[in-house]
Scaffold this active site. Structure first.
Site, PDB file in Angstrom:
ATOM      1  CE  LYS A  50      70.128  45.506  -1.381  1.00 26.11           C
ATOM      2  NZ  LYS A  50      71.263  45.368  -0.470  1.00 26.11           N
ATOM      3  CB  ALA A  68      77.246  44.743  -3.190  1.00 22.50           C
ATOM      4  CG  ASP A  69      71.709  41.786  -0.666  1.00 22.87           C
ATOM      5  OD1 ASP A  69      71.380  42.806  -0.038  1.00 22.87           O
ATOM      6  OD2 ASP A  69      71.332  40.644  -0.361  1.00 22.87           O
ATOM      7  CB  THR A  70      76.246  40.265   2.072  1.00 22.37           C
ATOM      8  OG1 THR A  70      77.184  41.062   1.363  1.00 22.37           O
ATOM      9  CG2 THR A  70      76.975  39.156   2.790  1.00 22.37           C
TER      10      THR A  70
END
Length: 186
Positions: A50, A68-70
């Site tokens: 990303k 951000a990523d989760t």
């Protein structure tokens, strides 16, 4: 002001509540091609992908970039976004009565600084009530959520124990971000 390179309304709400001024716009990145040996490796690769897509589109010269990523993991399995209601049920049942780890990776890049952070929040859930679970599944609120989990929603009443920040579980470690931003401005 920072650029939030995410379409997540929850991340936008977290930044707003933390008093961070931002502009929200992003370029998509396809996570489906990622092959990872662990949940932390997966979330790092997704965030990096990303970041690279959004840095090409926007840069960071006019304002800092935040991506951000989760990812959610329980019983040694990475629990991705559910593809349908049956998948959501199976993902949620893996978490019912178990420890679920929610891992968020973020990259913040300004003219002067770059931070990469991976934070984890662990939840010990009680066994989910079947009727409540069915109602949640029918609501469709699980759609688009990593692990079909909403610790601020459905899962909240089942939390027995928590280790870590709720913001991490909601998709952005604002406590870490704000500390970093304050240090870099000071």
């Amino acid at each position: 002001m920072i650029r939030l390179a995410s379409s997540s309304q929850t991340r936008a709400m977290l930044l707003t509540n933390a008093g961070v001024v931002f502009k929200q716009e992003s370029v998509d990145f396809d996570e489906e091609k990622i092959v990872a040996s662990s949940a932390k490796n997966f979330v790092y690769q997704a965030t990096l992908g990303k970041y690279e897509a959004n840095i090409r589109a926007f840069g960071y010269d006019d304002m800092p970039l935040l991506v951000a990523d989760t990812v959610v993991t329980s019983q040694g399995k990475i629990l991705r976004k559910a593809s349908d209601v049956d998948d959501a049920r199976a993902i949620l049942m893996a978490q019912s009565g178990n420890i679920t780890s929610i891992i968020t990776c973020m990259i913040y890049h300004s003219k002067d600084k770059k931070i990469i952070d991976i934070s984890q929040t662990d939840y010990l859930f009680e066994v989910f009530n079947r009727d409540a679970l069915n109602k949640y599944l029918e609501s469709g609120e699980w759609r688009g959520k990593a692990g079909a989990c909403m610790v601020e929603g459905f899962c909240k009443s089942y939390i027995k124990e928590v280790r870590g920040f709720e913001s991490t579980a909601m998709g952005l470690s604002v406590e870490v971000l704000k500390t970093f931003m304050e240090k870099s401005c000071g």
